[in-house]
Write an enzyme that holds these catalytic residues in place. Structure first.
Site, short mmCIF file in Angstrom:
data_model
loop_
_atom_site.label_atom_id
_atom_site.label_comp_id
_atom_site.label_asym_id
_atom_site.label_seq_id
_atom_site.Cartn_x
_atom_site.Cartn_y
_atom_site.Cartn_z
N LEU A 281 0.85 -1.20 0.00
CA LEU A 281 0.00 0.00 0.00
C LEU A 281 0.88 1.23 0.00
O LEU A 281 1.77 1.34 0.83
CB LEU A 281 -0.80 0.07 1.31
CG LEU A 281 -1.96 -0.88 1.53
CD1 LEU A 281 -2.47 -0.70 2.96
CD2 LEU A 281 -3.08 -0.55 0.53
N HIS A 282 0.65 2.15 -0.91
CA HIS A 282 1.35 3.43 -0.81
C HIS A 282 0.66 4.56 -1.57
O HIS A 282 1.07 5.71 -1.48
CB HIS A 282 2.80 3.31 -1.28
CG HIS A 282 2.94 3.27 -2.78
ND1 HIS A 282 2.60 2.15 -3.51
CD2 HIS A 282 3.35 4.19 -3.67
CE1 HIS A 282 2.82 2.40 -4.80
NE2 HIS A 282 3.27 3.63 -4.92
#
Ligand code: UD1
Length: 356
Positions: free
Chosen positions: A202-203
């Site tokens: 996730l980013h």
């Protein structure tokens, strides 16, 4: 005159490595410039070591900041460098802020630009990368594309077809080159994982910059973790906000620091399911045949959905859970897109040398 290859953040390194290596093979020595957009060893140095990328000729040490501050700092540093070196051409990769900054500066200094991974479009201008793609492609002279629809996007935006070259996917060159060294057993043992597990990353700002979205994603992961354990090597961006939404307290979810390319790809290669908002991982899972749920509403890489093992699920917990259950019971059957064959770097190098 020398060509300057500008790289700056994690996904650039896997794309530049095969191009630089193929150029070296044919006796062309490029100048490699790291802008320093990514500077943590786990996001940068480890990739140079593992991928055999030569030490950059320059590191501009630009670092983090808001979009305007980072892009401005990148532009100032690159303008000084291009002024000093007078490059024959600037080669840029992907869609990060370093790509945009190098293109704008080179263009105003009348330096030719070659864009590797041109023509990808999510048609979502809320993504900073989409703006970087559109501007970079508008300014570039040579466009190297990874999938057939990219040329249509470019031509629709007024790019001349003469400079567009469908060469395949250099990020997949790196995968093909290292695939035999991915040690799935060691990755499992390292994270104490059973045979069946999933991997998440996730980013994206759309998932990690706002508490409501971050909360939805954490809820989705919580539900998947009830089915099978998840390991999540977490990018520093958004870590605090995700932890504020309880990411650290999800049963069956192991959050770790970012890991190197070989360790990460080994984890992915052994996984039953991947959940991600990354662009490159959609492509890598397609080639490895691993089911992938993309936690976004759109993708600039639709071929991974139409041909590969990818499905878009956004960040709604119900959608994530039901798609995970479906993909685990009947994994999608994908095919490898055309020219994702490990030879893109060679094609790019040959065209650069001929056009040079
Ligand atoms: C950048 C790219 C994105 C790419 C991603 C891969 C842009 C607009 N975004 O996003 O397209 O998918 O890289 O990782 O260029 N940080 C560190 N250490 C670092 C670098 C960053 O802690 O070495 C933290 C800082 O808090 C920084 C934040 O991460 O402010 C964001 O970094 P930045 O390079 O601006 O964007 P990414 O989210 O990494």
């Amino acid at each position: 005159m020398v060509d300057i290859h500008v790289i700056g953040a994690r996904p650039n390194f896997m794309k530049a490595a095969p191009v630089v290596s193929a150029l070296t093979e044919i006796g062309v020595k490029p100048m490699l410039v790291h802008t320093g957009q990514h500077y943590d060893a786990a996001l940068s140095e480890v990739f140079f070591e593992q991928l055999g990328l030569p030490e950059p000729d320059r590191n501009l040490g630009v670092g983090s900041g808001s979009h305007a501050k980072q892009t401005a700092a990148l532009m100032v540093a690159l303008e000084d460098l291009f002024g000093e070196v007078s490059p024959g051409r600037v080669v840029v990769y992907g869609d990060i802020n370093s790509t945009l900054a190098a293109s704008v500066v080179a263009s105003k200094m009348h330096v030719q630009i070659a864009h590797v991974e041109a023509g990808l479009r999510s048609f979502d201008r809320a993504m900073p990368e989409e703006i970087n793609r559109v501007v970079t492609d508008a300014l570039s002279d040579l466009h190297f594309t990874t999938s057939p629809e990219a040329e249509e996007h470019l031509v629709a935006e007024g790019v001349s077809a003469d400079g567009i070259h469908f060469v395949g996917n250099p990020m997949i060159d790196t995968l093909v080159r290292f695939r035999d060294t991915f040690d799935i057993g060691a990755a499992r043992r390292h994270f104490d994982l059973p045979d069946r597990y999933s991997v998440a990353t996730l980013h994206r700002p759309s998932n990690v910059d706002d508490p409501t979205s971050a909360g939805r994603v954490v809820d989705g992961l919580r539900r998947v973790a009830k089915e099978l354990p998840i390991v999540l090597p977490l990018h520093p961006r958004g870590r605090e906000l995700l932890n504020g939404q309880g990411l650290n307290d999800v049963d069956g979810l192991l959050v770790t620091d970012p890991i190197g390319y070989l360790e990460f790809m080994a984890l992915v290669a052994g996984a039953s399911l991947v959940l991600t908002d990354s662009g490159g991982i959609q492509e890598e899972t397609t080639v490895l045949g691993i089911p992938c749920l993309t936690l976004r509403d759109n993708t600039e890489r639709p071929i991974t959905v139409t041909m590969g093992t990818n499905r878009l699920v956004g960040n709604d917990a119900d959608m994530i859970e039901s798609a995970a259950v479906e993909f685990l019971s009947s994994p999608p059957l994908g095919r490898v897109p055309p020219l994702w064959d490990g030879r893109a770097g060679e094609r790019i190098a040959r065209i650069l040398a001929e056009a040079g």
